[in-house]
Design an enzyme around this catalytic site. Structure first.
Site, PDB file in Angstrom:
ATOM      1  CG  HIS A  60      -1.938   1.051   1.293  1.00  0.00           C
ATOM      2  ND1 HIS A  60      -3.287   0.791   1.193  1.00  0.00           N
ATOM      3  CD2 HIS A  60      -1.846   2.390   1.449  1.00  0.00           C
ATOM      4  CE1 HIS A  60      -3.960   1.918   1.274  1.00  0.00           C
ATOM      5  NE2 HIS A  60      -3.106   2.906   1.444  1.00  0.00           N
ATOM      6  CG  HIS A  62      -0.868   6.831  -1.243  1.00  0.00           C
ATOM      7  ND1 HIS A  62      -2.112   6.614  -1.784  1.00  0.00           N
ATOM      8  CD2 HIS A  62      -0.968   6.472   0.061  1.00  0.00           C
ATOM      9  CE1 HIS A  62      -2.938   6.170  -0.849  1.00  0.00           C
ATOM     10  NE2 HIS A  62      -2.270   6.069   0.274  1.00  0.00           N
ATOM     11  N   GLY A  68      -3.372  15.825  -0.169  1.00  0.00           N
ATOM     12  CA  GLY A  68      -3.563  17.219  -0.482  1.00  0.00           C
ATOM     13  C   GLY A  68      -4.602  17.805   0.462  1.00  0.00           C
ATOM     14  CE1 TYR A 129      -8.642   7.369   1.304  1.00  0.00           C
ATOM     15  CE2 TYR A 129     -10.539   8.824   1.411  1.00  0.00           C
ATOM     16  CZ  TYR A 129      -9.463   8.216   2.022  1.00  0.00           C
ATOM     17  OH  TYR A 129      -9.213   8.457   3.334  1.00  0.00           O
ATOM     18  NE  ARG A 162      -9.380  11.311   5.420  1.00  0.00           N
ATOM     19  CZ  ARG A 162      -8.219  10.686   5.563  1.00  0.00           C
ATOM     20  NH1 ARG A 162      -7.146  11.139   4.933  1.00  0.00           N
ATOM     21  NH2 ARG A 162      -8.099   9.622   6.322  1.00  0.00           N
ATOM     22  CG  ASP A 286      -1.024   5.304   4.043  1.00  0.00           C
ATOM     23  OD1 ASP A 286      -1.243   5.382   2.811  1.00  0.00           O
ATOM     24  OD2 ASP A 286      -1.775   5.792   4.896  1.00  0.00           O
ATOM     25  CB  SER A 290      -1.789  13.195   2.801  1.00  0.00           C
ATOM     26  OG  SER A 290      -2.997  12.574   2.420  1.00  0.00           O
TER      27      SER A 290
HETATM   28 ZN    ZN Z   1      -5.724   5.046   3.407  1.00  0.00          ZN
END
Ligand code: ZN
Length: 389
Positions: A60, A62, A68, A129, A162, A286, A290
């Site tokens: 996992h 990014h 952001g 997401y 989110r 991760d 962010s």
């Molecule tokens: Zn996550």
């Protein structure tokens, strides 16, 4: 060809002091002592005093940067080759993050191709997401079926302010489409699920397993240690046979003071003490994601960034702080993610497997990293770098 001489081999099981012969990017032989004919051109790597483990698998990351939250100036940067390899990572699975708008699947796949060209193994998740998810071909199933780089869907956010607040039916459709894509292509078809802070925790996953034919092996819920309440549910989930993914934290001493995040080593110790199989946990970083901090009222307070270095740091803590044997702790970043992600030539030091190998000192610091047979890191320093690193 390369020959690693006299190294303590954790395959991840400890199998003793061995020589490892590498050719064509694969592990050819592992034996007590290998004698190489004089006319073979073989690079000798001295493993004296070092231990060897499989290269690390980070499920996992990014890789395009993430987030952001708080504004455009807070967009996190892309992963770099040496930023991964210097921490022992030889296989990475990339995903989009909170921001699946400013970054898309085309860019993700281009980045994956770039990392592959640079010498490591890289895959990705389709989707994003939010649901409806972003895809490349318009269909999750089709993406996983025909795009070599894509092995599942993620990270799908649930139980988070989110998220897109997906309904159960929306979530279920994503899971079913992902499973079918995996079945049709012989890939994992894993659904990597971002769990947020809300009290709904793993409700949707548990309901899907209870009410549908989709097995728990299809899910890889992540961030399970983000708070104490969620972790308790994750322990129960693992007792039922589900695999859970811890998110490592390079700076847990700080985060423990601002939230009730569970330290990875404490969490893994707890699972083992509860009799849960050592096959049922993974750790991911991760990385480049962010890590925003919000007040209980949802007000943005500040932001950090996931660090690839945390994988080894967490394993080190498991060993040095909780006295978990290395051969158990290291599974969380080698054989366990390889099995969950159906990466059949990865995660073990075995003849016929890919030559992804970390050589470490006894105090678990990186010495040498080999990816697909190529030396990427020597004496802790990357020797292969991307053009702009
Ligand atoms: Zn996550």
């Amino acid at each position: 060809m390369k020959l690693i001489k006299s190294v303590k081999v954790y395959s991840p099981e400890y199998i003793g002091l061995k020589d490892i012969l590498i050719a064509g990017g694969k592990i050819c032989r592992i034996a007590d002592k290998l004698n190489i004919p004089d006319d073979w051109e073989v690079e000798i790597i001295d493993g004296e005093g070092l231990l060897a483990t499989p290269g690390f698998i980070d499920s996992h990351v990014h890789i395009l940067g993430g987030g952001g939250e708080g504004g455009f100036a807070n967009r996190t940067p892309e992963a770099t080759l040496s930023g991964l390899t210097r921490h022992g990572i030889t296989t990475v699975v990339g995903c989009l993050g909170t921001d699946g708008y400013g970054r898309d699947l085309t860019a993700l796949i281009a980045k994956i191709k770039g990392l592959r060209e640079q010498g490591i193994t890289a895959y990705g998740y389709t989707g994003s997401y939010q649901i409806p998810v972003r895809t490349l071909t318009g269909s999750i199933t089709q993406d996983i079926m025909v795009v070599d780089e894509l092995i599942g869907t993620g990270e799908i956010a649930i139980s988070d302010h989110r998220s897109s607040q997906p309904t159960y039916d929306e979530f279920l459709r994503v899971c079913a489409d992902t499973r079918l894509g995996g079945i049709l292509s012989g890939k994992a078809g894993i659904i990597n699920i971002h769990l947020g802070d809300s009290p709904r925790k793993m409700d949707m996953i548990l309901r899907a397993i209870r009410e549908t034919e989709i097995p728990s092996t299809q899910f890889l819920p992540t961030h399970v240690n983000r708070n104490a309440g969620l972790f308790e549910e994750a322990v129960e989930y693992a007792k039922l046979g589900g695999t859970v993914d811890f998110t490592g934290n390079e700076d847990i001493d700080y985060w423990e003071t601002v939230c009730d995040e569970v330290r990875v080593s404490t969490g893994i110790k707890r699972m083992l003490d509860e009799g849960i199989s050592s096959d049922l946990f993974t750790i991911s970083s991760d990385g480049q994601g962010s890590l925003p901090l919000f007040s209980p009222e949802g007000q943005f307070l500040g932001i950090g960034m996931g660090q690839s270095s945390c994988l080894l740091k967490e394993v080190r803590e498991c060993v040095q702080r909780e006295n978990i044997p290395l051969e158990i702790a290291i599974k969380a970043i080698t054989s366990n993610p390889a099995r969950v992600l159906c990466l059949s030539a990865k995660g073990q030091l075995k003849e016929g497997f890919d030559a992804d190998i970390c050589l470490m000192t006894d105090d678990l610091n990186i010495h040498t990293v080999i990816a697909r047979g190529q030396v990427m890191v020597k004496k802790g320093e990357p020797v292969v770098k991307g053009l702009f690193e």
